[in-house]
Scaffold this active site. Structure first.
Site, mmCIF file in Angstrom:
data_model
loop_
_atom_site.group_PDB
_atom_site.id
_atom_site.type_symbol
_atom_site.label_atom_id
_atom_site.label_comp_id
_atom_site.label_asym_id
_atom_site.label_seq_id
_atom_site.Cartn_x
_atom_site.Cartn_y
_atom_site.Cartn_z
ATOM 1 N N ASP A 70 3.808 6.002 -8.019
ATOM 2 C CA ASP A 70 3.303 5.654 -6.736
ATOM 3 C C ASP A 70 4.162 6.387 -5.750
ATOM 4 O O ASP A 70 6.027 5.449 -6.324
ATOM 5 C CB ASP A 70 2.832 4.745 -6.378
ATOM 6 N N ASP A 100 5.602 6.219 -2.032
ATOM 7 C CA ASP A 100 6.417 5.507 -0.504
ATOM 8 C C ASP A 100 5.955 4.093 -1.521
ATOM 9 O O ASP A 100 5.105 3.769 -0.845
ATOM 10 C CB ASP A 100 5.350 6.232 0.368
ATOM 11 N N ASP A 136 5.424 4.373 10.210
ATOM 12 C CA ASP A 136 4.872 6.091 10.638
ATOM 13 C C ASP A 136 4.349 7.225 9.338
ATOM 14 O O ASP A 136 5.266 8.574 10.275
ATOM 15 C CB ASP A 136 5.893 5.997 11.622
ATOM 16 N N THR A 156 1.468 10.794 -5.068
ATOM 17 C CA THR A 156 1.153 9.940 -4.059
ATOM 18 C C THR A 156 0.517 10.662 -2.644
ATOM 19 O O THR A 156 0.175 12.155 -3.060
ATOM 20 C CB THR A 156 2.949 10.164 -3.345
ATOM 21 N N ASN A 157 0.017 9.904 -2.546
ATOM 22 C CA ASN A 157 -1.157 10.697 -1.177
ATOM 23 C C ASN A 157 -0.070 10.844 0.094
ATOM 24 O O ASN A 157 0.736 9.853 0.373
ATOM 25 C CB ASN A 157 -1.839 9.110 -0.269
ATOM 26 N N LYS A 169 -5.603 8.648 -3.573
ATOM 27 C CA LYS A 169 -5.663 7.735 -4.436
ATOM 28 C C LYS A 169 -7.367 6.727 -3.647
ATOM 29 O O LYS A 169 -6.606 7.142 -2.153
ATOM 30 C CB LYS A 169 -4.933 6.506 -4.321
ATOM 31 N N ASP A 213 1.991 -0.169 -5.229
ATOM 32 C CA ASP A 213 2.159 -1.581 -3.973
ATOM 33 C C ASP A 213 0.449 -1.262 -3.527
ATOM 34 O O ASP A 213 1.059 -2.029 -2.381
ATOM 35 C CB ASP A 213 3.516 -0.155 -3.209
#
Length: 192
Positions: free
Chosen positions: A18, A20, A29, A61-62, A112, A137
């Site tokens: 992942d 972030d 944000d 990654t979303n 995800k 995470d």
């Protein structure tokens, strides 16, 4: 020898990351510029360690900030390009990067907890999902890994502490919980 057996023999395992919260700081944000991309000190070294292993390294990654209209796809591409450049400068390699640009309301197959990005990467990069790992995470990372047949690891960085508190109730109490990406990579390499 059939094409299927050649493909089966040529597949490799992967470590899915992942972005972030695992590689860089998670921002409430969203990461909206290269200047806001704050990479964890241990991440570059950990990814470089993977380069020396048998594993392909793939970021999934979303990025719903695109779908929410907070940032453009071009800006996210610039952020990801900068991230990959820094990873390469530190001796690491990213074999693939897959992102979901959709907002949660769009109910897509790639966001995800759905396994769409993992399945796409497996097809395109010829990956063996059953022998692969995902470091995340958040619970959606664990759910996507489970849906794709990938072994999950939860890290304490990003939203990991909160996810760990919820993991038993969500059916992921058995998931390894480690301090950061560096510990997770060492865990994977030791299990190999």
């Amino acid at each position: 020898m059939s094409t299927d057996s050649v493909l089966a023999r040529s597949t490799r395992s992967a470590v899915f990351l992942d972005r972030d919260g695992v590689i860089n700081e998670n921002r409430s944000d969203y990461v909206q510029s290269i200047e806001e991309l704050d990479i964890f000190p241990t991440a570059l070294y950990a990814i470089a360690r993977l380069e020396q292993s048998k594993y392909a390294t793939v970021i999934i990654t979303n990025q719903s900030a695109i779908g929410r209209g907070l940032v453009t796809a071009a800006t996210v591409d610039q952020i990801n390009h900068s991230l990959i450049k820094r990873i390469r400068s530190a001796g690491g390699q990213i074999d693939g990067l897959y992102l979901c640009p959709h907002s949660p309301a769009e109910d897509c197959e790639c966001r995800k907890p759905m396994p769409g990005m993992l399945l796409q990467a497996a097809r395109e990069l010829r990956l063996n999902l059953a022998q692969s790992w995902l470091i995340g995470d958040w619970l959606t990372d664990l759910q996507a890994a489970s849906a794709a047949g990938v072994r999950p690891i939860l890290v304490a960085t990003g939203r990991g502490q909160e996810a760990h508190r919820q993991s038993s109730y969500a059916g992921f109490g058995h998931t390894p919980f480690l301090a950061n990406i560096s510990e997770a990579v060492e865990y994977i390499l030791a299990a190999t």
